[in-house]
Design an enzyme around this catalytic site. Sequence first.
Site, short mmCIF file in Angstrom:
data_model
loop_
_atom_site.label_atom_id
_atom_site.label_comp_id
_atom_site.label_asym_id
_atom_site.label_seq_id
_atom_site.Cartn_x
_atom_site.Cartn_y
_atom_site.Cartn_z
N ASP A 47 19.89 -3.63 11.89
CA ASP A 47 18.50 -4.03 12.14
C ASP A 47 18.14 -5.20 11.24
OD1 ASP A 47 16.06 -3.89 13.36
OD2 ASP A 47 15.30 -2.25 12.13
N ASN B 104 15.34 -1.28 23.94
CA ASN B 104 15.33 -2.72 23.66
C ASN B 104 15.09 -3.58 24.91
OD1 ASN B 104 17.76 -2.49 20.96
ND2 ASN B 104 15.55 -2.68 20.80
C1 IPE Z 1 17.05 -0.01 16.59
O1 IPE Z 1 16.41 -1.13 16.15
C2 IPE Z 1 17.94 -0.35 17.74
C3 IPE Z 1 19.12 -1.12 17.39
C4 IPE Z 1 19.46 -1.47 16.19
C5 IPE Z 1 19.97 -1.48 18.49
P1 IPE Z 1 14.95 -1.52 16.68
O2 IPE Z 1 14.54 -2.72 15.95
O3 IPE Z 1 14.96 -1.59 18.16
O4 IPE Z 1 14.12 -0.24 16.23
P2 IPE Z 1 12.57 -0.07 15.97
O5 IPE Z 1 11.86 -0.63 17.16
O6 IPE Z 1 12.25 -0.84 14.74
O7 IPE Z 1 12.39 1.39 15.80
C1 IPE Z 2 18.44 -5.63 15.48
O1 IPE Z 2 17.59 -6.64 15.02
C2 IPE Z 2 19.12 -6.01 16.76
C3 IPE Z 2 18.61 -5.33 17.94
C4 IPE Z 2 17.79 -4.32 17.94
C5 IPE Z 2 19.04 -5.83 19.23
P1 IPE Z 2 16.09 -6.75 15.49
O2 IPE Z 2 16.01 -7.70 16.64
O3 IPE Z 2 15.49 -5.42 15.75
O4 IPE Z 2 15.42 -7.41 14.23
P2 IPE Z 2 13.97 -7.16 13.65
O5 IPE Z 2 13.83 -5.68 13.44
O6 IPE Z 2 13.02 -7.67 14.67
O7 IPE Z 2 13.95 -7.94 12.37
MG MG Z 3 14.45 -4.13 14.60
#
Ligand code: IPE
Ligand code: IPE
Ligand code: MG
Length: 239
Positions: A19, A67
């Site tokens: 993340d 996502n």
């Molecule tokens: C969790 O991250 C999903 C993945 C890392 C693929 P998100 O960024 O989607 O999670 P939330 O929305 O902060 O809970």
């Molecule tokens: C994790 O990074 C990757 C996916 C969930 C696809 P994020 O895209 O959630 O990054 P933040 O949480 O917005 O920084």
């Molecule tokens: Mg995230």
Amino acid sequence: MEYKLENLVIPKSIAIILDGNGRWAQKRNLPRAMGHKAGCEALEKTVEDCVRLGVECLTVYAFSTENWKRSSVEVGALMKLLRFYMVKLIDVANKNNVKAVMIGDESRFEPDIRKGIKKLVDATSKNTGMTFAFAINYGGRDEIRRAINNIVDDTVSGAISKDDINEELISSYLDTKNLPDPDLLIRTSGELRVSNFLLWQIAYSEFYITDTLWPDFDKEELLKAVESYSQRQRRFGGR
Ligand code: IPE
Ligand code: IPE
Ligand code: MG
């Protein structure tokens, strides 16, 4: 920081919620897609670092069932990266004797991505080293829903009976059948939640949360997590 490998307890199975790609990009005034690209590079290196540490199974959460709610621009960029990195991962995996498997529901992906997944899995299926489980369009609840569907089908057809339904059987209907439950669950970028990852499998996993954003995650960070894991006393409810 120096770590003596002999003092570390290496988890057999590590799961990572990668993340913080978006925040990494935002900090640099870059489009989110650039954060995801940097994240793919960190992933490649982490696969190799885990192999070197002697981890048996690495499961990485790269795209959740939730996502898809992101903008079409971001989802499009993620699909483009998926297409590219799945091909690259074949080389990384074969160079490191890594067997790649996919967990999640692939039916929602475009046909070429599904072909790419099959290619990656087939091209690495004979490797005997670490298993790399790639969680894409994965959701813990969705996985359990699909498992229940199949258990009901098999009960109705008589392939199994109601009395056969124990924890072991349920595990064998999940995408992670044949994979060890995570000993260590790592989440980057500081969020204190599981976001629908491996809900069944993490019953007794040790958690490690770091504020480091995923694209900055490296061997040093991995060792910090393993170092923390090495200090844990796992009791599994016993004394
Ligand atoms: C969790 O991250 C999903 C993945 C890392 C693929 P998100 O960024 O989607 O999670 P939330 O929305 O902060 O809970
Ligand atoms: C994790 O990074 C990757 C996916 C969930 C696809 P994020 O895209 O959630 O990054 P933040 O949480 O917005 O920084
Ligand atoms: Mg995230």
